[in-house]
Enzyme design. Structure first.
Site, PDB file in Angstrom:
ATOM      1  N   ASP A   1     -75.564 -56.932   2.943  1.00  0.00           N
ATOM      2  CA  ASP A   1     -74.789 -55.827   2.359  1.00  0.00           C
ATOM      3  C   ASP A   1     -75.130 -54.507   3.042  1.00  0.00           C
ATOM      4  O   ASP A   1     -75.350 -53.486   2.392  1.00  0.00           O
ATOM      5  CB  ASP A   1     -75.048 -55.745   0.856  1.00  0.00           C
TER       6      ASP A   1
ATOM      7  N   GLY B   1     -72.903 -48.386  -8.479  1.00  0.00           N
ATOM      8  CA  GLY B   1     -72.453 -49.432  -7.583  1.00  0.00           C
ATOM      9  C   GLY B   1     -71.865 -50.597  -8.350  1.00  0.00           C
ATOM     10  O   GLY B   1     -71.631 -50.526  -9.564  1.00  0.00           O
TER      11      GLY B   1
ATOM     12  N   TYR C   1     -73.226 -53.403  -9.098  1.00  0.00           N
ATOM     13  CA  TYR C   1     -74.140 -54.133  -9.971  1.00  0.00           C
ATOM     14  C   TYR C   1     -74.987 -53.239 -10.877  1.00  0.00           C
ATOM     15  O   TYR C   1     -75.722 -53.743 -11.710  1.00  0.00           O
ATOM     16  CB  TYR C   1     -75.062 -55.020  -9.125  1.00  0.00           C
TER      17      TYR C   1
END
Length: 645
Positions: free
Chosen positions: A443, A328, A330
Site C-alpha cells: 500500500d 483512511g 481502516y
C-alpha cells in the site's frame, strides 16, 4: 436532609470563593468582554501582570494579540511585516515576561546573515510564502532566523537580538520540544513568552513553585502551579489551590464529598464507598490489562506497551475532531499527548473495517520486527472495550500527499521532494532486500509517507503488508490496495511480488513531479489515471506539460531540469506493465541517491567554499537546497500552519 446538606455546602463554597477573590477583585480588573483571566493577569494598574484589552474584546501585549495563556507561557501572534522596526521587540520583554529560547525570531535588513537558528531552514521555508518586501532585492535572501544557541538559557537575550545587526522584526516561529530536545511542533507567526512574578515563592499550600531568573533585570522570580488533584492558580494572593470535587452515586442519590472541616457523615460514607469502588475497579482493570497483554503476545509473538483506553481518551480529548490528523479506509488518526509531554499519533481502527483485527495483529507483528530510520515507529496499542488502537511516533508535518495537494503548506521545492523520494525508496528497499523473508508493503502511496519536523520521510501503514516467499517469485492472493497505485499485472493474475511495490512507488514519483492526484475524476476521461497520463507524456517527451506549476521556476536551473527528467524516466520504468522489466527497489533507491548527490558535485564546481551539509542549522534563506522554492503568483504573505489542527 441530604439535599439540604448539599445546598448548604454548595453555598458555603461559593461564599468562600467570593471572599478569596475579594482581595484582588477590587484592585485588578480581570475581564475583557466575555473573557476572564486568571490571577496574576488582568487589565488595570492593580494587576501583577497587566495586559491590554481592545475595543473588540481582544487581549494583547503591545500591538500583538494574545492567542493563548497557560500556567507557564503566553502565546502571542506575531504576523509577518516587512518593515516593522526592530525596536518593537521591546514590547515582548518586560519585568514579568520575555520570549523563551524555544523561538526562532525572523529578522530582516541584516548587515550580515544571522546563522544561529536551530529551526531547520527547510521547515521555515516551506511554511513561509515571502512576498517581495523590496522590489530591488531577492525576496528570499534578506530574512535571517535568530535563536539562542546556549542550551542553559531559558529566555532570549534582548541585547543579542538588537545587536544582531538587523533593522526589522519580520515574524517568528514558536517551537515545542520533546523531553529529549527535539522539535515536535512549529507554530508559525507566533512567539512563546515565558512569564513570572518578581520575588520569592509566594505560592499557596498544595502548590509547587518554579524559580525563574529574569532575563530583563536579572532578578529572581517565580511561578506557581497546583499539585495533581487540585485546581486554581496556585498563588497565595490569588485563588490558591482547592481540591477538585469528588462525586459518587450510591442508592440512586448523587452525593458530593468536599474535604473541608465538619463534613457531614453521609458525605464521608460516600467517599468511603467511592474508595472501595475505585479499588475494585482498579483490580479488575489490572486483570484485564494482563489478559489483553497475554492475548496480544500469543497472537503476534511480540510484547509491546499496552495503554489503558482511558489514557487514550484523555490524550485525544475523547477523540476530538480538533485533534484529528486524517481518516483512511481502516481508521482515523488523532494527535495526542501521553505521559504529559509526549506527542503521539493514535490510530483508531474503524469498527466496521473488514478483517480489522487481522490487520492490527499483522501490523504489530511486521512493524515491530523491522528497524529503519525511514519507517514509522510503533509505540504501543490499546485493545480494551472492543476498541483496536495503535500508537505511533508523532509526525508533525503530516503526509506527503497533504503537501503536494497544498493542504498543509504552499508546496515543497524540488530538492526537498527529491530527498523525500530517495528516503522513501531506501525504506522500501530495506523491506525487500534486508529482511529475510522479505516484506512487501502492498500500500505504497503518498498519504502513507509521513514527514517529521525536518521533512524527513517515514513509511507508515503496514496493515496490508505481507511476508514474501523466498522460494518463489510471487504469492497468490486477492488484490488489495489503493486504486491508482495498484500494479495492473497484479490485478490481472493475482500474483504478488516486490515489483508491485515498485509500481506503486512509480506512481508516487509521478505525484512528486506533477503535484497531481493518483486518481482524479475531475480530469478528462483519458487522464483520470495519473500513471497512464504520465507514461503517455513521458514516453512522448512532453514532460513539461505535466510538471507541477510550483516547480516551473526551478526549470531555469540546469541541474533541477535534468534531475526532473531523470526521475521521470525512472518512474516510467517503474510503471511498465511487464514487471520483469521494472527495476528493483534497490536499483531505484541507488539511482535516486545518485541523482540527489549530483547536485553537490555541481555546487562544488561552481563554488568550492559552499558547504554540502543540507541539514546545517544556520538559517539565512540562502541554502542552495532551498533556492528553487517558488511562491504562488499572489503576494499573500503567509499561510498560517498549526501542526496539530
Amino acid at each position: 436532609m441530604i439535599k439540604t446538606t448539599q445546598t448548604i455546602l454548595f453555598f458555603a463554597i461559593v461564599v468562600a470563593n467570593s471572599i478569596l477573590f475579594a482581595g484582588t477583585a477590587n484592585t485588578c480588573n480581570q475581564t475583557c468582554g466575555a473573557k476572564h483571566l486568571q490571577y496574576p493577569f488582568g487589565f488595570s494598574s492593580g494587576c501583577p501582570i497587566r495586559l491590554n484589552c481592545t475595543g473588540n474584546d481582544t487581549v494583547s501585549i503591545g500591538e500583538f494579540p494574545v492567542q493563548s495563556l497557560t500556567s507557564d507561557h503566553v502565546m502571542v501572534h506575531l504576523p509577518a511585516v516587512c518593515d516593522r522596526p526592530i525596536e518593537t521587540l521591546n514590547d515582548l520583554f518586560s519585568r514579568n515576561f520575555a520570549p523563551t529560547s524555544q523561538n526562532g525570531i525572523l529578522l530582516r535588513d541584516c548587515e550580515t546573515p544571522v546563522t544561529s537558528c536551530p529551526i531547520p531552514s527547510t521547515a521555515v521555508q516551506t511554511r513561509f510564502e515571502l512576498k517581495t518586501c523590496d522590489s530591488n532585492r531577492n525576496k528570499s535572501d534578506n530574512v535571517s532566523c535568530y535563536s539562542e544557541t546556549r542550551v542553559e538559557r531559558e529566555f532570549m537575550d534582548l541585547r543579542g537580538l538588537k545587536g544582531s545587526g538587523c533593522g526589522s522584526l519580520f515574524s517568528a516561529i514558536a517551537v515545542e520540544m520533546t523531553g529529549n530536545g527535539s522539535a515536535v511542533t512549529l507554530d508559525v507567526q507566533a512567539v512563546k513568552l515565558g512569564w513570572w512574578l518578581e520575588g520569592g515563592c509566594a505560592c499557596s499550600e498544595k502548590a509547587n513553585c518554579t524559580v525563574v531568573t529574569s532575563p530583563v533585570n536579572g532578578r529572581r522570580g517565580f511561578r506557581c502551579w497546583c499539585l495533581d488533584g487540585f485546581v486554581g492558580d496556585g498563588f497565595r494572593d490569588g485563588f490558591g489551590c482547592r481540591r477538585e470535587f469528588v462525586s459518587a452515586t450510591w442508592g440512586g442519590t448523587t452525593r458530593v464529598g468536599i474535604l473541608v472541616g465538619g463534613v457531614a457523615a453521609g458525605a464521608s460514607l460516600t467517599i468511603s464507598v467511592g474508595l472501595i469502588c475505585c479499588f475494585i475497579r482498579r483490580r479488575s482493570k489490572l486483570k484485564n490489562q494482563k489478559r489483553n497483554r497475554q492475548r496480544l503476545c500469543e497472537a503476534t509473538g511480540i510484547s509491546i506497551p499496552i495503554y489503558p483506553y482511558k489514557e487514550i481518551e484523555r490524550a485525544t480529548n475523547f477523540f476530538s475532531d480538533k485533534q484529528r490528523l486524517g481518516t483512511g479506509a481502516y481508521g482515523t488518526v488523532y494527535a495526542g499527548k501521553l505521559n504529559s509531554d509526549e506527542w503521539v499519533a493514535i490510530k483508531r481502527i474503524n469498527h466496521g473495517a473488514t478483517d480489522s483485527s487481522e490487520q492490527v495483529v499483522n501490523e504489530i507483528r511486521l512493524i515491530s520486527s523491522v528497524s529503519h530510520p525511514n519507517l514509522v515507529c510503533l509505540l504501543g496499542c490499546s485493545i480494551e472495550k472492543g476498541e483496536q488502537i495503535l500508537v505511533y511516533e508523532f509526525m508533525p508535518n503530516g503526509t506527503l500527499s497533504q503537501h503536494l495537494q497544498r493542504e498543509r503548506s504552499e508546496g515543497l521545492n524540488w530538492p526537498v521532494r527529491l530527498t523525500i523520494a530517495t528516503e522513501t525508496a531506501q525504506a522500501i528497499a530495506y523491506l525487500h532486500s534486508s529482511i529475510n523473508p522479505p516484506i512487501y508493503h502492498r500500500d505504497i502511496k503518498s498519504s502513507n509517507i509521513l514527514l517529521d519536523y525536518n521533512f524527513k520521510s517515514k513509511v507508515a501503514d503496514f496493515g496490508l503488508s505481507t511476508v514474501g516467499m523466498t522460494e518463489s517469485s510471487h504469492i497468490s492472493t486477492a488484490p488489495q490496495g489503493t486504486p491508482g497505485y495498484l500494479d495492473p499485472q497484479y490485478l490481472q493474475n493475482f500474483h504478488l511480488s516486490d515489483k508491485c511495490d515498485v509500481y506503486s512507488f512509480g506512481v508516487v514519483l509521478v505525484e512528486i513531479i506533477t503535484g497531481l492526484k493518483a486518481v482524479d475524476y475531475g480530469r478528462p476521461q483519458n487522464e483520470v489515471n495519473l500513471a497512464a497520463l504520465a507514461t503517455d507524456r513521458i514516453g512522448k517527451g512532453r514532460l513539461e506539460e505535466i510538471i507541477d506549476p510550483l516547480l516551473e521556476a526551478a526549470l531555469n536551473d540546469e541541474w533541477a531540469l535534468s534531475s526532473m527528467h531523470k526521475v521521470a524516466e525512472l518512474a516510467f520504468r517503474c510503471l511498465t506493465y511487464d514487471r520483469d522489466t521494472r527495476p528493483s527497489m534497490m536499483e531505484v533507491a541507488a539511482e535516486l541517491e545518485q541523482i540527489r548527490l549530483s547536485r553537490w558535485a555541481i555546487s562544488s564546481e561552481e563554488n568550492t567554499t559552499t558547504s554540502s551539509d543540507a541539514s546545517r542549522c544556520g538559517s539565512s534563506f540562502t541554502d542552495p537546497w532551498l533556492s528553487e522554492q517558488s511562491s504562488p503568483s499572489s503576494n499573500s504573505l503567509l499561510h498560517h500552519v498549526h501542526v496539530v489542527q
